[in-house]
Design a protein around this motif. Structure first.
Motif, mmCIF file in Angstrom:
data_model
loop_
_atom_site.group_PDB
_atom_site.id
_atom_site.type_symbol
_atom_site.label_atom_id
_atom_site.label_comp_id
_atom_site.label_asym_id
_atom_site.label_seq_id
_atom_site.Cartn_x
_atom_site.Cartn_y
_atom_site.Cartn_z
ATOM 1 N N PRO A 1 33.595 20.010 50.611
ATOM 2 C CA PRO A 1 33.292 18.606 50.938
ATOM 3 C C PRO A 1 32.928 17.740 49.737
ATOM 4 C CG PRO A 1 32.155 20.054 52.449
ATOM 5 C CD PRO A 1 32.735 20.916 51.374
ATOM 6 N N VAL A 2 32.496 18.341 48.640
ATOM 7 C CA VAL A 2 32.098 17.554 47.479
ATOM 8 C C VAL A 2 33.265 17.320 46.515
ATOM 9 C CG1 VAL A 2 31.313 19.319 45.845
ATOM 10 C CG2 VAL A 2 30.084 17.194 46.008
ATOM 11 N N ALA A 3 34.361 18.017 46.693
ATOM 12 C CA ALA A 3 35.491 17.896 45.768
ATOM 13 C C ALA A 3 36.120 16.501 45.819
ATOM 14 C CB ALA A 3 36.536 18.963 46.077
ATOM 15 N N SER B 1 34.831 9.465 42.656
ATOM 16 C CA SER B 1 33.817 8.818 41.823
ATOM 17 C C SER B 1 34.257 8.754 40.362
ATOM 18 C CB SER B 1 32.493 9.568 41.913
ATOM 19 O OG SER B 1 31.969 9.472 43.203
ATOM 20 N N ILE B 2 34.858 9.829 39.887
ATOM 21 C CA ILE B 2 35.347 9.824 38.506
ATOM 22 C C ILE B 2 36.431 8.768 38.332
ATOM 23 C CG2 ILE B 2 36.633 11.186 36.801
ATOM 24 C CD1 ILE B 2 35.108 13.648 37.856
ATOM 25 N N ILE C 1 27.328 14.231 31.649
ATOM 26 C CA ILE C 1 25.911 14.531 31.869
ATOM 27 C C ILE C 1 25.526 14.259 33.321
ATOM 28 C CG2 ILE C 1 23.562 13.761 31.319
ATOM 29 C CD1 ILE C 1 24.537 13.446 28.415
ATOM 30 N N SER C 2 25.962 13.137 33.869
ATOM 31 C CA SER C 2 25.587 12.819 35.257
ATOM 32 C C SER C 2 26.214 13.794 36.249
ATOM 33 C CB SER C 2 25.967 11.383 35.600
ATOM 34 O OG SER C 2 27.363 11.207 35.551
ATOM 35 N N ILE C 3 27.464 14.157 36.043
ATOM 36 C CA ILE C 3 28.105 15.126 36.940
ATOM 37 C C ILE C 3 27.463 16.499 36.762
ATOM 38 C CG2 ILE C 3 30.268 16.361 37.408
ATOM 39 C CD1 ILE C 3 31.705 13.706 36.826
#
Length: 100
Positions: free
Chosen positions: A39-41, A47-48, A74-76
């Protein structure tokens, strides 16, 4: 986690059919990976893409490409560190609940 009681019966049936604990641990790990990382893929890739597009439109002259890439990595990375901690806690708790 709440499905643990429901799945406990299913894993008991697997053990009666001859599946060892190592095999059941592998199945639980695969199940948790599907629940957490599939689900996060899509949102991460979207977002990228959106962040790159917004950078090109709004901030192209203000931020260097190297600084932008470092901030995004860094954020990812921080997101996945926290997400992995949640995954690990859920996996260990679920495994304990199901295999007791």
């Amino acid at each position: 986690m709440s499905d643990g009681i429901q799945y406990k019966h299913r894993y008991e049936i697997l053990s009666h059919l001859g599946a060892d604990e190592r095999k059941m641990n592998g199945l639980i790990l695969k199940q948790m990976v599907l629940y957490f990382f599939v689900p996060v893929a899509i949102p991460i890739s979207a977002s990228i893409f959106l962040t790159i597009q917004m950078n090109q439109v709004l901030l192209a002259d203000l931020i260097t490409v190297k600084a932008f890439c470092m901030a995004m990595v860094i954020s990812i990375g921080l997101f996945f560190v926290v997400y992995f901690i949640y995954f690990l806690a859920t996996y260990l708790g679920y495994r304990k609940r199901v295999l007791e």
